[in-house]
Every structure is written in structure tokens, then in C-alpha cells.
Design an enzyme around this catalytic site. Structure first.
Site, PDB file in Angstrom:
ATOM      1  N   ARG A 244     -52.583 -19.025  13.173  1.00 44.79           N
ATOM      2  CA  ARG A 244     -52.275 -20.178  14.027  1.00 44.79           C
ATOM      3  C   ARG A 244     -53.156 -21.382  13.715  1.00 44.79           C
ATOM      4  NH1 ARG A 244     -49.319 -18.281  18.639  1.00 44.79           N
ATOM      5  NH2 ARG A 244     -49.651 -20.289  19.585  1.00 44.79           N
TER       6      ARG A 244
ATOM      7  N   GLU B 263     -34.524 -24.714   1.208  1.00 45.59           N
ATOM      8  CA  GLU B 263     -35.513 -23.708   1.613  1.00 45.59           C
ATOM      9  C   GLU B 263     -36.371 -23.297   0.414  1.00 45.59           C
ATOM     10  OE1 GLU B 263     -36.884 -22.703   4.107  1.00 45.59           O
ATOM     11  OE2 GLU B 263     -37.714 -20.738   3.684  1.00 45.59           O
TER      12      GLU B 263
ATOM     13  N   LYS C 160     -40.402 -23.540   0.415  1.00 46.18           N
ATOM     14  CA  LYS C 160     -41.250 -22.356   0.203  1.00 46.18           C
ATOM     15  C   LYS C 160     -42.214 -22.602  -0.947  1.00 46.18           C
ATOM     16  CE  LYS C 160     -40.966 -20.544   2.836  1.00 46.18           C
ATOM     17  NZ  LYS C 160     -40.463 -20.366   4.159  1.00 46.18           N
TER      18      LYS C 160
ATOM     19  N   GLU D 192     -44.955 -25.187   0.096  1.00 46.75           N
ATOM     20  CA  GLU D 192     -45.960 -24.816   1.092  1.00 46.75           C
ATOM     21  C   GLU D 192     -46.936 -23.764   0.599  1.00 46.75           C
ATOM     22  OE1 GLU D 192     -44.785 -23.196   4.968  1.00 46.75           O
ATOM     23  OE2 GLU D 192     -43.055 -22.259   4.044  1.00 46.75           O
TER      24      GLU D 192
ATOM     25  N   CYS E 158     -53.888 -23.540  16.739  1.00 42.88           N
ATOM     26  CA  CYS E 158     -55.014 -22.979  17.463  1.00 42.88           C
ATOM     27  C   CYS E 158     -54.627 -21.661  18.130  1.00 42.88           C
ATOM     28  CB  CYS E 158     -55.572 -23.903  18.535  1.00 42.88           C
ATOM     29  SG  CYS E 158     -56.056 -25.502  17.936  1.00 42.88           S
TER      30      CYS E 158
ATOM     31  N   LYS F 116     -49.110 -21.471  11.640  1.00 43.70           N
ATOM     32  CA  LYS F 116     -47.852 -20.746  11.801  1.00 43.70           C
ATOM     33  C   LYS F 116     -47.030 -21.294  12.960  1.00 43.70           C
ATOM     34  CE  LYS F 116     -45.146 -17.118  11.078  1.00 43.70           C
ATOM     35  NZ  LYS F 116     -44.281 -17.257   9.903  1.00 43.70           N
TER      36      LYS F 116
ATOM     37  N   TRP G  10     -56.805 -25.446  14.601  1.00 41.91           N
ATOM     38  CA  TRP G  10     -56.034 -26.316  13.705  1.00 41.91           C
ATOM     39  C   TRP G  10     -56.285 -27.717  14.246  1.00 41.91           C
ATOM     40  CZ3 TRP G  10     -52.127 -29.979  13.735  1.00 41.91           C
ATOM     41  CH2 TRP G  10     -51.512 -30.229  12.501  1.00 41.91           C
TER      42      TRP G  10
ATOM     43  N   HIS H  42     -27.382 -39.975  -9.029  1.00 42.01           N
ATOM     44  CA  HIS H  42     -27.447 -41.176  -8.195  1.00 42.01           C
ATOM     45  C   HIS H  42     -28.895 -41.633  -7.993  1.00 42.01           C
ATOM     46  CE1 HIS H  42     -23.156 -40.995  -7.553  1.00 42.01           C
ATOM     47  NE2 HIS H  42     -23.285 -39.711  -7.296  1.00 42.01           N
TER      48      HIS H  42
ATOM     49  N   ASN I  36     -56.161 -24.895  23.475  1.00 46.84           N
ATOM     50  CA  ASN I  36     -55.093 -25.121  22.487  1.00 46.84           C
ATOM     51  C   ASN I  36     -54.158 -26.152  23.093  1.00 46.84           C
ATOM     52  OD1 ASN I  36     -52.894 -24.997  20.778  1.00 46.84           O
ATOM     53  ND2 ASN I  36     -52.215 -22.985  21.481  1.00 46.84           N
ATOM     54  N   GLY I  37     -53.933 -27.253  22.386  1.00 47.97           N
ATOM     55  CA  GLY I  37     -53.048 -28.299  22.900  1.00 47.97           C
ATOM     56  C   GLY I  37     -53.662 -29.665  22.686  1.00 47.97           C
TER      57      GLY I  37
HETATM   58  C1  AGP Z   1     -41.916 -21.978   7.285  1.00 44.43           C
HETATM   59  O1  AGP Z   1     -42.310 -21.382   6.120  1.00 44.43           O
HETATM   60  C2  AGP Z   1     -42.797 -22.919   7.877  1.00 44.43           C
HETATM   61  N1  AGP Z   1     -44.141 -22.596   7.833  1.00 44.43           N
HETATM   62  C3  AGP Z   1     -42.287 -23.800   8.985  1.00 44.43           C
HETATM   63  O2  AGP Z   1     -41.424 -24.691   8.363  1.00 44.43           O
HETATM   64  C4  AGP Z   1     -41.574 -23.186  10.196  1.00 44.43           C
HETATM   65  O3  AGP Z   1     -40.347 -22.652   9.830  1.00 44.43           O
HETATM   66  C5  AGP Z   1     -41.407 -24.279  11.268  1.00 44.43           C
HETATM   67  O4  AGP Z   1     -42.666 -24.737  11.667  1.00 44.43           O
HETATM   68  C6  AGP Z   1     -40.616 -23.812  12.468  1.00 44.43           C
HETATM   69  O5  AGP Z   1     -41.267 -22.778  13.160  1.00 44.43           O
HETATM   70  P1  AGP Z   1     -40.500 -21.906  14.205  1.00 44.43           P
HETATM   71  O6  AGP Z   1     -39.400 -21.208  13.509  1.00 44.43           O
HETATM   72  O7  AGP Z   1     -41.530 -20.968  14.745  1.00 44.43           O
HETATM   73  O8  AGP Z   1     -39.960 -22.836  15.261  1.00 44.43           O
END
Ligand code: AGP
Length: 601
Positions: A27, A477, A481, A484, A2, A596, A73, A500, A99-100
Site C-alpha cells: 500500500r 493493458e 503492465k 509500471e 499508506c 496498490k 505513500w 496518423h 492514511n488519507g
Molecule cells: C494495475 O497494475 C495498477 N497498479 C492500477 O492501474 C490499478 O489497476 C488501479 O489503481 C485501479 O485499482 P483498483 O482496481 O483497486 O480500483
């Protein structure tokens, strides 16, 4: 999670709020809304979906110089128009954006608000109804707001309009981020500075459990007991241009391309007068006094932490553990005698990481935050901070912050080694400059990486990345990537682990992409590639020039020092994910269900 904006001034608030919300859309993007207050009352416009949908329904004939806005969100209540913010009290006098999460909203509802008709399923509506309830009991607005917030358990950043007062915008925060921005004859409210950067570069941080009464030419900060607080503003180091896409089709692509420049900027920022890499002596001392480092982070930042552990242990020989923030709170490991906690967070606002920070601070342990956002909660609350200097990262998928985090962790490893008088077998500044050049060379190979995405990922629902040692961390990673942004089910595995169990998933045509940048495991990872290839996998090898490459490797990375390979691997893994997302017609910068800045636990 949010985003909130608010404006009180002399210009048309509607346009300013909509621009602010567009800047904040990363956000959350389930629904959005604004409320505009003028002599005729408060006009609420809200819509399911993106800001673009909201823009279409805002009446251009409604003009106001006071207003609030929100991009959502969803937590409580489906993402629909009814649950979109702003929400209003029963009489319509008060209008709020939030927001929260208010954890005890059901209890508050039962305790104070029986008989009140609710118009949404949100926890937020309880706050605005409770404020009105206390005002109806005879309290002033500020007193009612304080009383409400004292009873609200959980997290909140709120902006509140009172229809009977055109000269004040109320805001408050606890755990969720919120800033006030200062202008000439106007003031603004924003979840982060990028939202209102077109209006001002001057901001005031708010602390938890503070309430602000914002007018056109001033602001008063008070705590929940009504005591005045004073705080000086600060100037943000970026401007509106840094938050624009320019000629790029997506922020993600722009941010991938920015990585060599970010690395060079970091080298400048952390280079001392003698031309060597240096970190704050107090941080170097804290590291040398620690018997073990605990890195705590989420998502991509966690993956950077895994690489960091490898660097710190190999280069500086300091034992290091890496933990996922959301697990740490209840799955707390046995701690060493003198731990130092390192929090890695692009946003500096991640609620899971913050709750660990609060916990370990209570235990009396020293803390360091690595973040991209100066003034963010994790940055303010830790004992020490190191900035990533990556510039605003707007795409939800983290790219340039990831490589900046790894670079700063390398600086920590190098500084810790120097403090321990461990002689390095490489010149860090020279090697990192070579990395920047290598990144550029990979960025220039977009056509090849696009073709790899087409060849391997255009008709598949799943894919595997495999690697060994530091390459394994890169694979984790790479898989995140890809998942997502392209919604392809992807996993990153240690090459030796496949047989395994996971190898059972390999069938004809399953894409398996292997990172092979480390000489000591080159033969083993190639054997793993053979094993899956024999079982029908469609394999792609990403090796390193002059170190691990063999004829026929699909991608060959320019040679860099063996500790720094993840910085170069980042470029193909990010670009492959980007092109796979385009192929799948995904919304690259705003993937479904994500936000984000994850400010709820
Ligand atoms: C990364 O591509 C993500 N969208 C997510 O994993 C992100 O890295 C994670 O939420 C941590 O966020 P921050 O680094 O702002 O703490």
C-alpha cells in the site's frame, strides 16, 4: 495508499506490528514506523524506505502490548524520516498514524495551533496537535477526538495512542479504509484483512465518521456525535497461506500462475445447479432494466472494462460506455434515461471510483461493483456486488484480478443475452474451460516469453504494442503492465492509428509487438506491422493458432473463442512485462512511486 496496523493485547506488539506492516507494504513503501506503548511511555521508531529498514532500527529490548504502525505513500511532505509516521503531539502524550489527506490542515493550523512547534510537513501532525489542544482546553480524549474529526475535511483512517491510558487504542475513519480485527484477549486494527491475517480471521467493518475505542477484550463504536453503533463481525474467506509467496521469487509471478485456477474457481462460483452460468437475478434484472451501462474504473480495471464493453455490446447488444473514474466527476457524459453504473475495482477502495459512486448514488442511479475484496467500501456502498474470487492480490501490478474482471464481465454479458433471449453461438462454460487450459499452456511457455523480453526489450527505453478491435484494448493493458514494472516507456495503439502521427516515433530497432488474434482484422494488423517494419521497427507478432497464425509468428496462442482472446493474451503480456522488469533489475512487486490501493483522489 499508506497502510495502518494497531495491536492491543497481551503479546509482544512490536513483532506483530512489523509482520502486519510487511503484509501491508504494497500500500505504500516510502517510509515506515511503529510506536510501542508500555509503562515507560511511548517509544517511536521510524525510518525512510522499506519495512526491512525499519526492522533494523526497532530496539528489541522495548516490549509492549499496545502499539500502532504505518507504511507510507507520501502525499504531504517529502518521503523522509521526519515525515514518516507515527507523529506526536507537542507534549508527546498523543501518537498517531494516518492514511488519507486532511484538505483543510493549513486552515486548522492557523485557526487553532499558532505557536505550536511542528516537527513534520504532514497534514497528519495537525490532527494529533489539535487533539492535544482540545484536551488542554479541558476535554476528555474521546470528546477531543470527535471535535477534531468534525473539523477535519478530507479523508482519514487513524489509530491513536494516549500515553496516559495503556488500556485503550482509539481508531477512526472517513473515506479511507479501516477494519478492526477481533481475537481472544486481544484486538487489532488494519487497513485491510491481509495485514493481520496471522492474528485473526474475524473482522468488523467501520463506516465513515465512526470512532472506536478498542480495548484488550472489547470495542465500542460511536459516531462523531457520540452515539453508540453496533455491528456484527464477519469472517474472511482466505487464510495466511493465501498471502504468502511460497516458493515463488515474486508475488507477481505467483499471481500470473494462479490465473487458470482463478478462472476455474469463478466458473464454479457462478455455475448454477443446471450447469449453466448464472448471476444474481436481481443484477440480471437491473441490467435488463437499464438502457445503457456505464463502466467506471481506473488503470488495469479500466482496461478490463474496455474488454467488458466489447463483450456486453457484442454478446448482449446492450449499449455500454467505459469511463476513467478520475475524469468522470467533472467530465460527466450526458447520461441516458435509465443508466446502470458498473464499478470495477480490485481493491474496492479506489478513491476516484468511490467519488463517482457517491455522486451517481446521489443522482438516484443503480450501481453494481465488481471487486476482489468483500466488505470493501465500493462493495458495501453499491446496490449490487459481484466478487472476483481471485484471492488476495499482493503485487502492485494487477494480473489475476484483470482476468477475473474480464471473466465476470463475460458472465454479465452472457446473463444479459439470456435475459434478452439472444441465442449464443457458443457454450460459455465449455469455452471458458478451454481458456483456462490455454492459459496453462502459455504459462508453460515461460522460457519463450523470457527470451522475447530479452530479444525485444533488453536495450530499449521505449516500446509499442499495437492491435485492432479487442486486441487494441489488450495492447493498452500490455503497455501499462510493461511501464509500471519495467519502467520502459510503452504505449498501446490501435494499429490503424499509427500512420496518423505515432509512426513518426518508429526508428531503427524500435520494438513493436502486435496482438493479432482476430480473424476479421488479421490482414490489416499485419499490414501495420509491415509499415513499421519497413521503417526499421523490430516487430513481434502474437497470433492465434488456427485462426490468425502464419509461419514465423513469434508467439502463437492456443485457439479460444474470439470474444475470450484477451484472457489468454493476458498471460504473455504479463510475463513479458515481468521478465523485462527482472532484466532492468526493477523491484517487480513494488514498483517505484506506486501503491496498490489508491485511496486518495
Ligand atoms: C494495475 O497494475 C495498477 N497498479 C492500477 O492501474 C490499478 O489497476 C488501479 O489503481 C485501479 O485499482 P483498483 O482496481 O483497486 O480500483
Amino acid at each position: 495508499m499508506c497502510g495502518i496496523v494497531g495491536y492491543i493485547g497481551n503479546q509482544d506488539a512490536g513483532g506483530i506490528l512489523l509482520t502486519g506492516l510487511s503484509n501491508l507494504e504494497y500500500r505504500g513503501y516510502d517510509s515506515a514506523g511503529i510506536a510501542l506503548q508500555n509503562a515507560d511511555g511511548v517509544h517511536v521508531f521510524k525510518e525512510k524506505g522499506r519495512i526491512a529498514a525499519l526492522r533494523k532500527i526497532v530496539d528489541p529490548d522495548v516490549h509492549a502490548t499496545l502499539g500502532i504502525g504505518h507504511t507510507r505513500w507520501a502525499t504531504h511532505g517529502e518521503p523522509n524520516r521526519r515525515n514518516a509516521h507515527p507523529h506526536q503531539s507537542a507534549s508527546g502524550r498523543f501518537t498517531i498514524v494516518h492514511n488519507g489527506v486532511i484538505d483543510n490542515y493549513n486552515l486548522l493550523k492557523k485557526q487553532y495551533l499558532t505557536g505550536v512547534a511542528f516537527h513534520s510537513d504532514t497534514d497528519t501532525e495537525v490532527i494529533v496537535q489539535l487533539i492535544e489542544h482540545f484536551v488542554n482546553d479541558g476535554m476528555g480524549v474521546e470528546e477531543a477526538l470527535r471535535k477534531t474529526l468534525k473539523r477535519a475535511e478530507g479523508s482519514y483512517a487513524i489509530a491513536l495512542l494516549d500515553r496516559e491510558n495503556d488500556d485503550t487504542l482509539y481508531v477512526a475513519k472517513n473515506k479511507s479504509p479501516l477494519l478492526i480485527g477481533l481475537g481472544d484477549g486481544f484486538n487489532v486494527v488494519a487497513s485491510d484483512a491481509t495485514a493481520m491475517i496471522q492474528q485473526t480471521k474475524q473482522y468488523v467493518e467501520l463506516m465513515d465518521e465512526e470512532i472506536v475505542a478498542l480495548t484488550r477484550d472489547g470495542y465500542t463504536i460511536k459516531d462523531l456525535d457520540g452515539h453508540r453503533k453496533t455491528r456484527s463481525p464477519y469472517t474472511v474467506s482466505f487464510d495466511a497461506r493465501d498471502t504468502e509467496k511460497g516458493a515463488y521469487p515474486h508475488y507477481m509471478l505467483k499471481e500470473i500462475d494462479e490465473q487458470p485456477a482463478v478462472l476455474r474457481r469463478l466458473l464454479q462460483k457462478y455455475e448454477d445447479k443446471n450447469g449453466t452460468l448464472a448471476i444474481d437475478p436481481a443484477i440480471a434484472r437491473a441490467i435488463s432494466e437499464a438502457d445503457r451501462l456505464y463502466i467506471v474504473a481506473c488503470g488495469t480495471s479500466y482496461h478490463a472494462g474496455l474488454v467488458g464493453k466489447e463483450l456486453i455490446e457484442r454478446i448482449a447488444q446492450v449499449p455500454t460506455e467505459v469511463h476513467i473514474s478520475s475524469e468522470f466527476s467533472y467530465n460527466t457524459p450526458l447520461l441516458s434515461k435509465n443508466p446502470l453504473f458498473i464499478f470495477i475495482s480490485q481493491s474496492g477502495e479506489t478513491a476516484d471510483s468511490r467519488s463517482v459512486l457517491v455522486k451517481v448514488k446521489k443522482m438516484g442511479h443503480p450501481t453494481l461493483t465488481l471487486t476482489n475484496v468483500e466488505g470493501s467500501t465500493l462493495c458495501r456502498e453499491a446496490d449490487y456486488k459481484m466478487l472476483l474470487h481471485a484471492g488476495p492480490e499482493i503485487a502492485v501490478a494487477s494480473t489475476k484480478a484483470y482476468t477475473a474482471q474480464i471473466a465476470v464481465l463475460a458472465f454479465i454479458a452472457i446473463a444479459a443475452a439470456e435475459k434478452k433471449k439472444i441465442k449464443l453461438d457458443f457454450d460459455p462454460i465449455h469455452e471458458l474451460s478451454l481458456v483456462a487450459q490455454a492459459m496453462e499452456r502459455m504459462i508453460d511457455q515461460k522460457a519463450l516469453l523470457k527470451e522475447i523480453a530479452r530479444r525485444y526489450l533488453s536495450v530499449t527505453r521505449n516500446a509499442f504494442y499495437i492491435g485492432r478491435g479487442i486486441d487494441y484494448y489488450v495492447c493498452q493493458e500490455a503497455a501499462l503492465k510493461l511501464k509500471e514494472v519495467s519502467y520502459i516507456q510503452a504505449e498501446g495503439f490501435a494499429g490503424g492509428e499509427l500512420k496518423h502521427g505515432t509512426i513518426a516515433l518508429i526508428e531503427d530497432g524500435t520494438p513493436v509487438l502486435a496482438f493479432a488474434t482476430q480473424e476479421n482484422v488479421n490482414n490489416s494488423i499485419r499490414s501495420n506491422v509491415q509499415e513499421v517494419s519497413t521503417r526499421g521497427a523490430y516487430t513481434c507478432i502474437i497470433s492465434m493458432e488456427g485462426v490468425t497464425d502464419k509461419p514465423g509468428d513469434q508467439i502463437v496462442l492456443p485457439k479460444v473463442h474470439r470474444f475470450l482472446t484477451p484472457l489468454v493474451c493476458a498471460i504473455p503480456l504479463q510475463l513479458i512485462a515481468y521478465y523485462a522488469a527482472l532484466q532492468n533489475e526493477c523491484d517487480v512487486d513494488k514498483p517505484r512511486n506506486l501503491a496498490k490501493s489508491v485511496t486518495v483522489e
